[in-house]
Design a protein around this motif. Structure first.
Motif, PDB file in Angstrom:
ATOM      1  N   HIS A   1       0.842  -1.198   0.000  1.00 49.17           N
ATOM      2  CA  HIS A   1       0.000   0.000   0.000  1.00 49.17           C
ATOM      3  C   HIS A   1       0.872   1.241   0.000  1.00 49.17           C
ATOM      4  CE1 HIS A   1      -3.832   1.959   0.347  1.00 49.17           C
ATOM      5  NE2 HIS A   1      -4.432   0.802   0.588  1.00 49.17           N
ATOM      6  N   ARG A   2       0.250   2.406  -0.024  1.00 48.62           N
ATOM      7  CA  ARG A   2       1.043   3.631  -0.113  1.00 48.62           C
ATOM      8  C   ARG A   2       1.368   4.253   1.239  1.00 48.62           C
ATOM      9  NH1 ARG A   2      -2.438   8.624  -2.348  1.00 48.62           N
ATOM     10  NH2 ARG A   2      -3.951   8.704  -0.666  1.00 48.62           N
TER      11      ARG A   2
ATOM     12  N   GLU B   1      -3.703   3.775   5.548  1.00 47.40           N
ATOM     13  CA  GLU B   1      -4.577   3.144   4.558  1.00 47.40           C
ATOM     14  C   GLU B   1      -4.329   1.632   4.497  1.00 47.40           C
ATOM     15  OE1 GLU B   1      -4.513   5.124   0.764  1.00 47.40           O
ATOM     16  OE2 GLU B   1      -4.812   7.076   1.700  1.00 47.40           O
TER      17      GLU B   1
ATOM     18  N   HIS C   1      -0.797  -1.160  -4.507  1.00 46.74           N
ATOM     19  CA  HIS C   1      -1.280   0.211  -4.681  1.00 46.74           C
ATOM     20  C   HIS C   1      -0.411   0.896  -5.729  1.00 46.74           C
ATOM     21  CE1 HIS C   1      -2.605   4.270  -3.970  1.00 46.74           C
ATOM     22  NE2 HIS C   1      -3.571   3.795  -3.181  1.00 46.74           N
TER      23      HIS C   1
ATOM     24  N   GLU D   1       0.478   3.848  -6.001  1.00 46.12           N
ATOM     25  CA  GLU D   1       1.298   4.945  -5.486  1.00 46.12           C
ATOM     26  C   GLU D   1       2.175   4.515  -4.310  1.00 46.12           C
ATOM     27  OE1 GLU D   1      -1.344   8.178  -4.620  1.00 46.12           O
ATOM     28  OE2 GLU D   1      -2.145   8.187  -6.660  1.00 46.12           O
TER      29      GLU D   1
ATOM     30  N   ALA E   1      -6.070   1.848  -6.162  1.00 46.05           N
ATOM     31  CA  ALA E   1      -5.827   3.264  -6.445  1.00 46.05           C
ATOM     32  C   ALA E   1      -6.961   4.089  -5.853  1.00 46.05           C
ATOM     33  CB  ALA E   1      -5.727   3.503  -7.945  1.00 46.05           C
ATOM     34  N   ASN E   2      -6.703   5.368  -5.686  1.00 46.33           N
ATOM     35  CA  ASN E   2      -7.720   6.258  -5.145  1.00 46.33           C
ATOM     36  C   ASN E   2      -8.679   6.759  -6.217  1.00 46.33           C
ATOM     37  OD1 ASN E   2      -6.390   5.798  -2.825  1.00 46.33           O
ATOM     38  ND2 ASN E   2      -5.725   7.885  -2.476  1.00 46.33           N
ATOM     39  N   ASN E   3      -8.343   6.537  -7.486  1.00 43.35           N
ATOM     40  CA  ASN E   3      -9.244   6.858  -8.593  1.00 43.35           C
ATOM     41  C   ASN E   3      -8.937   5.890  -9.735  1.00 43.35           C
ATOM     42  OD1 ASN E   3      -7.152   8.034 -10.379  1.00 43.35           O
ATOM     43  ND2 ASN E   3      -7.071   9.628  -8.808  1.00 43.35           N
TER      44      ASN E   3
ATOM     45  N   VAL F   1     -10.847   0.605  -6.917  1.00 45.87           N
ATOM     46  CA  VAL F   1     -10.809   2.016  -6.531  1.00 45.87           C
ATOM     47  C   VAL F   1     -11.161   2.094  -5.049  1.00 45.87           C
ATOM     48  CG1 VAL F   1     -11.795   4.306  -6.918  1.00 45.87           C
ATOM     49  CG2 VAL F   1     -11.424   2.767  -8.861  1.00 45.87           C
ATOM     50  N   LEU F   2     -10.278   2.739  -4.299  1.00 43.20           N
ATOM     51  CA  LEU F   2     -10.442   2.857  -2.848  1.00 43.20           C
ATOM     52  C   LEU F   2     -11.361   4.023  -2.508  1.00 43.20           C
ATOM     53  CD1 LEU F   2      -6.723   2.228  -1.917  1.00 43.20           C
ATOM     54  CD2 LEU F   2      -8.613   0.599  -1.809  1.00 43.20           C
ATOM     55  N   PRO F   3     -12.057   3.990  -1.414  1.00 43.64           N
ATOM     56  CA  PRO F   3     -11.992   2.957  -0.382  1.00 43.64           C
ATOM     57  C   PRO F   3     -12.721   1.692  -0.830  1.00 43.64           C
ATOM     58  CG  PRO F   3     -13.617   4.606   0.225  1.00 43.64           C
ATOM     59  CD  PRO F   3     -12.961   5.084  -1.043  1.00 43.64           C
TER      60      PRO F   3
END
Length: 148
Positions: free
Chosen positions: A12-13, A17, A58, A60, A86-88, A105-107
């Protein structure tokens, strides 16, 4: 193999998270998290030592880029199944090059992971059957393989 837990590594980044994502995975008994990190280089070490069935990456993460890591996995290992986080969805199209099982796509929601888990079980079962067919063909001197 499918009667056992699916060994998993999560990259993860950041730690916060990562903990949230691990809480979701803990609710799904089929997953056994054998490693977790926020650093790409450490992830490669974990992958080499644990040889997991599945890896969440992730896009990132720190250190290596997600594309570098996926490329290394593709060349160096028997290519465990992957899902990108990813967040988007801006990296979703680019991720298709690496044939991931999913792009999340998170969350993330538990339901999303469970749907992905069903697809993962089907893919792992197919790999297991192909491996058994190859072994049978080799041991019985069968020259033509039939792929179902």
């Amino acid at each position: 193999m499918l009667e056992k837990k699916i060994t998993t590594i999560v990259v993860h980044r950041n730690e916060t998270e990562l903990k949230k994502f691990l809480e979701i995975l803990e609710e799904i008994p089929e997953f056994l998290v054998v490693g977790k990190t926020i650093h790409g280089e450490q992830a490669l070490e974990l992958i080499q030592s644990q040889l997991p069935h599945f890896i969440f990456i992730h896009v990132e993460m720190k250190g290596l880029s997600w594309t570098e890591m996926a490329g290394i996995l593709n060349k160096k290992y028997t290519y465990p199944e992957l899902a990108f986080l990813a967040n988007n969805d801006s990296y979703a199209f680019e991720s298709m090059e690496f044939r991931p099982l999913d792009f999340i796509v998170l969350p993330a929601k538990k339901e999303d992971i469970q749907k992905m888990l069903h697809r993962l079980k089907v893919r792992l079962k197919k790999k297991e059957l192909l491996r058994k067919m190859d072994s049978f063909a080799k041991n019985n001197r069968v020259h033509q393989k039939r792929i179902l």
